[in-house]
Motif scaffolding. Structure first.
Motif, PDB file in Angstrom:
ATOM      1  N   VAL B 120       0.853  -1.200   0.000  1.00  0.00           N
ATOM      2  CA  VAL B 120       0.000   0.000   0.000  1.00  0.00           C
ATOM      3  C   VAL B 120       0.883   1.241   0.000  1.00  0.00           C
ATOM      4  O   VAL B 120       0.689   2.161  -0.800  1.00  0.00           O
ATOM      5  CB  VAL B 120      -0.943   0.034   1.235  1.00  0.00           C
ATOM      6  N   LYS B 121       1.869   1.235   0.872  1.00  0.00           N
ATOM      7  CA  LYS B 121       2.760   2.401   0.977  1.00  0.00           C
ATOM      8  C   LYS B 121       3.552   2.619  -0.309  1.00  0.00           C
ATOM      9  O   LYS B 121       3.750   3.757  -0.733  1.00  0.00           O
ATOM     10  CB  LYS B 121       3.705   2.239   2.180  1.00  0.00           C
ATOM     11  N   GLN B 122       3.975   1.532  -0.923  1.00  0.00           N
ATOM     12  CA  GLN B 122       4.742   1.630  -2.176  1.00  0.00           C
ATOM     13  C   GLN B 122       3.912   2.277  -3.280  1.00  0.00           C
ATOM     14  O   GLN B 122       4.355   3.208  -3.949  1.00  0.00           O
ATOM     15  CB  GLN B 122       5.181   0.241  -2.647  1.00  0.00           C
ATOM     16  N   GLU B 123       2.690   1.769  -3.450  1.00  0.00           N
ATOM     17  CA  GLU B 123       1.816   2.312  -4.494  1.00  0.00           C
ATOM     18  C   GLU B 123       1.466   3.763  -4.204  1.00  0.00           C
ATOM     19  O   GLU B 123       1.399   4.600  -5.101  1.00  0.00           O
ATOM     20  CB  GLU B 123       0.524   1.486  -4.614  1.00  0.00           C
ATOM     21  N   HIS B 124       1.248   4.047  -2.944  1.00  0.00           N
ATOM     22  CA  HIS B 124       0.920   5.398  -2.507  1.00  0.00           C
ATOM     23  C   HIS B 124       2.050   6.359  -2.863  1.00  0.00           C
ATOM     24  O   HIS B 124       1.834   7.451  -3.384  1.00  0.00           O
ATOM     25  CB  HIS B 124       0.684   5.369  -0.995  1.00  0.00           C
ATOM     26  N   GLU B 125       3.279   5.933  -2.604  1.00  0.00           N
ATOM     27  CA  GLU B 125       4.460   6.748  -2.880  1.00  0.00           C
ATOM     28  C   GLU B 125       4.655   6.945  -4.379  1.00  0.00           C
ATOM     29  O   GLU B 125       4.962   8.046  -4.848  1.00  0.00           O
ATOM     30  CB  GLU B 125       5.689   6.073  -2.256  1.00  0.00           C
ATOM     31  N   ALA B 126       4.453   5.861  -5.129  1.00  0.00           N
ATOM     32  CA  ALA B 126       4.604   5.921  -6.579  1.00  0.00           C
ATOM     33  C   ALA B 126       3.616   6.921  -7.181  1.00  0.00           C
ATOM     34  O   ALA B 126       3.971   7.747  -8.024  1.00  0.00           O
ATOM     35  CB  ALA B 126       4.404   4.540  -7.191  1.00  0.00           C
ATOM     36  N   LEU B 127       2.381   6.861  -6.712  1.00  0.00           N
ATOM     37  CA  LEU B 127       1.359   7.783  -7.205  1.00  0.00           C
ATOM     38  C   LEU B 127       1.702   9.227  -6.834  1.00  0.00           C
ATOM     39  O   LEU B 127       1.555  10.144  -7.635  1.00  0.00           O
ATOM     40  CB  LEU B 127      -0.015   7.412  -6.633  1.00  0.00           C
ATOM     41  N   LYS B 128       2.199   9.387  -5.626  1.00  0.00           N
ATOM     42  CA  LYS B 128       2.540  10.717  -5.146  1.00  0.00           C
ATOM     43  C   LYS B 128       3.566  11.376  -6.078  1.00  0.00           C
ATOM     44  O   LYS B 128       3.424  12.540  -6.468  1.00  0.00           O
ATOM     45  CB  LYS B 128       3.113  10.620  -3.732  1.00  0.00           C
ATOM     46  N   ARG B 129       4.582  10.612  -6.455  1.00  0.00           N
ATOM     47  CA  ARG B 129       5.619  11.152  -7.346  1.00  0.00           C
ATOM     48  C   ARG B 129       5.024  11.530  -8.704  1.00  0.00           C
ATOM     49  O   ARG B 129       5.317  12.599  -9.245  1.00  0.00           O
ATOM     50  CB  ARG B 129       6.751  10.142  -7.531  1.00  0.00           C
ATOM     51  N   GLN B 130       4.189  10.662  -9.222  1.00  0.00           N
ATOM     52  CA  GLN B 130       3.563  10.930 -10.521  1.00  0.00           C
ATOM     53  C   GLN B 130       2.709  12.192 -10.457  1.00  0.00           C
ATOM     54  O   GLN B 130       2.759  13.044 -11.352  1.00  0.00           O
ATOM     55  CB  GLN B 130       2.667   9.748 -10.936  1.00  0.00           C
ATOM     56  N   LEU B 131       1.925  12.317  -9.402  1.00  0.00           N
ATOM     57  CA  LEU B 131       1.026  13.467  -9.296  1.00  0.00           C
ATOM     58  C   LEU B 131       1.784  14.764  -9.078  1.00  0.00           C
ATOM     59  O   LEU B 131       1.364  15.824  -9.543  1.00  0.00           O
ATOM     60  CB  LEU B 131      -0.017  13.245  -8.185  1.00  0.00           C
ATOM     61  N   GLU B 132       2.897  14.687  -8.386  1.00  0.00           N
ATOM     62  CA  GLU B 132       3.711  15.895  -8.190  1.00  0.00           C
ATOM     63  C   GLU B 132       4.162  16.437  -9.546  1.00  0.00           C
ATOM     64  O   GLU B 132       4.064  17.636  -9.817  1.00  0.00           O
ATOM     65  CB  GLU B 132       4.923  15.591  -7.306  1.00  0.00           C
ATOM     66  N   THR B 133       4.630  15.525 -10.380  1.00  0.00           N
ATOM     67  CA  THR B 133       5.051  15.907 -11.734  1.00  0.00           C
ATOM     68  C   THR B 133       3.872  16.463 -12.523  1.00  0.00           C
ATOM     69  O   THR B 133       3.991  17.490 -13.203  1.00  0.00           O
ATOM     70  CB  THR B 133       5.624  14.692 -12.482  1.00  0.00           C
ATOM     71  N   TYR B 134       2.757  15.778 -12.403  1.00  0.00           N
ATOM     72  CA  TYR B 134       1.555  16.165 -13.144  1.00  0.00           C
ATOM     73  C   TYR B 134       1.097  17.575 -12.784  1.00  0.00           C
ATOM     74  O   TYR B 134       0.826  18.402 -13.652  1.00  0.00           O
ATOM     75  CB  TYR B 134       0.447  15.149 -12.877  1.00  0.00           C
ATOM     76  N   PHE B 135       1.044  17.875 -11.500  1.00  0.00           N
ATOM     77  CA  PHE B 135       0.585  19.201 -11.081  1.00  0.00           C
ATOM     78  C   PHE B 135       1.592  20.284 -11.446  1.00  0.00           C
ATOM     79  O   PHE B 135       1.218  21.416 -11.768  1.00  0.00           O
ATOM     80  CB  PHE B 135       0.264  19.224  -9.584  1.00  0.00           C
ATOM     81  N   GLN B 136       2.851  19.920 -11.427  1.00  0.00           N
ATOM     82  CA  GLN B 136       3.889  20.865 -11.845  1.00  0.00           C
ATOM     83  C   GLN B 136       3.679  21.231 -13.314  1.00  0.00           C
ATOM     84  O   GLN B 136       3.713  22.398 -13.698  1.00  0.00           O
ATOM     85  CB  GLN B 136       5.255  20.208 -11.679  1.00  0.00           C
ATOM     86  N   LEU B 137       3.453  20.206 -14.132  1.00  0.00           N
ATOM     87  CA  LEU B 137       3.181  20.403 -15.554  1.00  0.00           C
ATOM     88  C   LEU B 137       1.964  21.292 -15.764  1.00  0.00           C
ATOM     89  O   LEU B 137       1.968  22.201 -16.595  1.00  0.00           O
ATOM     90  CB  LEU B 137       2.906  19.058 -16.236  1.00  0.00           C
ATOM     91  N   ARG B 138       0.909  21.019 -15.005  1.00  0.00           N
ATOM     92  CA  ARG B 138      -0.326  21.801 -15.133  1.00  0.00           C
ATOM     93  C   ARG B 138      -0.069  23.272 -14.823  1.00  0.00           C
ATOM     94  O   ARG B 138      -0.570  24.167 -15.485  1.00  0.00           O
ATOM     95  CB  ARG B 138      -1.401  21.282 -14.184  1.00  0.00           C
ATOM     96  N   ARG B 139       0.721  23.511 -13.800  1.00  0.00           N
ATOM     97  CA  ARG B 139       1.032  24.887 -13.418  1.00  0.00           C
ATOM     98  C   ARG B 139       1.817  25.573 -14.520  1.00  0.00           C
ATOM     99  O   ARG B 139       1.526  26.698 -14.889  1.00  0.00           O
ATOM    100  CB  ARG B 139       1.829  24.904 -12.112  1.00  0.00           C
ATOM    101  N   GLN B 140       2.779  24.848 -15.065  1.00  0.00           N
ATOM    102  CA  GLN B 140       3.585  25.422 -16.141  1.00  0.00           C
ATOM    103  C   GLN B 140       2.745  25.733 -17.369  1.00  0.00           C
ATOM    104  O   GLN B 140       2.974  26.706 -18.070  1.00  0.00           O
ATOM    105  CB  GLN B 140       4.707  24.448 -16.550  1.00  0.00           C
TER     106      GLN B 140
END
Lengths: 127, 147
Positions: B120-140
């Motif tokens: 659970v923690k692994q998947e949670h962390e993996a998603l977190k990294r992906q979403l961080e990138t995603y929101f950064q892209l959206r802001r840009q």
């Protein structure tokens, strides 16, 4: 601490042009309903809550205010859904709730009022 | 990179996250559809809340996993809450691992619960990294205003 799904639900309902009051405690919801019986047209409640079983809340509301109550849960097991029906819920939504499921909840308000329940709460339909 | 290119990148990343089952299309797109001028950062706010929630619940689960005897009912309860949050943001892979964990609770399988929690923690962390990138892209791409 407002649960995430409650925040999302509130946003969806507001998008459908409903007026929303959210509570993270069933006891608070009950006291709000008691204080202002005609101020609300429909109640949406989770089955699984920290301070009270959703079916217990459903019973209270049925006895005291007779408002339509919609239950929601991630649990789609037949027995739970049946429990909702037998306890008097007018609908049962499976989480995660889609906005489409919320658009027409006003029909439960109209249906209840047509059955001759006294009350003068306003009906707010979505546009 | 111009704004259109950035927006295409955002759309591409979103499709990719959906294809890889990080996110459920219907649920996540529905959340993005709720954003408007009065609430342009809604999805990012919800996701931030999700991580606050998970941090809190993970601590409780960790404690409960180390208690003797293991309180499976309590663990199941915590995970039920987290599963609900996960599915409300459309986090499929995370949600599936939550289901596995709950099954171990039902079976009273202590070892299984510990292993499932790691996943659970692994998947949670993996998603977190992906979403961080995603929101950064959206802001840009100018899709999200800086709060």
């Amino acid at each position: 601490m407002i649960p995430l799904c409650l925040m999302i639900l509130e946003k969806m309902l507001r998008t459908c042009l409903y007026e929303v009051t959210k509570c993270n405690r069933a006891e608070i919801a009950l006291s709000l309903l008691r204080e202002n019986k005609n101020g609300y047209d429909v109640v949406i409640s989770d089955v699984h809550m920290p301070d009270m079983d959703g079916f217990k809340l459903l019973e209270h509301i049925g006895l005291e205010m007779d408002l339509p109550v919609i239950m929601m849960s991630a649990d789609d097991g037949k027995s739970v859904v049946m429990k909702g029906v037998t306890h008097g819920a007018c609908d049962y939504l499976i989480k995660p709730v889609r906005i489409e499921a919320l658009k027409n909840i006003w029909q439960h308000v109209v249906r209840k009022k047509k059955r001759g329940v006294e009350g003068c709460g306003a009906i707010r339909k979505c546009g | 990179m111009d704004r259109n290119q950035l927006r295409r990148q955002v759309a591409h990343m979103r499709s990719s996250l959906i294809e890889q089952n990080y996110l459920d299309q219907q649920q996540f797109v529905q959340l993005e559809d709720l954003e408007d001028d009065s609430n342009p950062n809604f999805v990012e706010e919800i996701v931030t809340l999700f991580y606050k929630d998970s941090s809190r619940l993970f601590q409780k689960i960790d404690q409960a996993l180390h208690s003797i005897p293991m309180d499976f009912a309590r663990l199941d309860d915590y995970m039920h809450q987290f599963k609900g949050s996960s599915s409300s943001i459309g986090a499929i892979k995370v949600k599936n691992e939550c289901t596995q964990f709950k099954e171990c609770c039902l079976a009273g399988n202590a070892e299984g619960c510990s292993r499932a929690f790691q996943r659970v923690k692994q998947e949670h962390e993996a998603l977190k990294r992906q979403l961080e990138t995603y929101f950064q892209l959206r802001r840009q791409a100018g899709l999200v205003q800086r709060s």
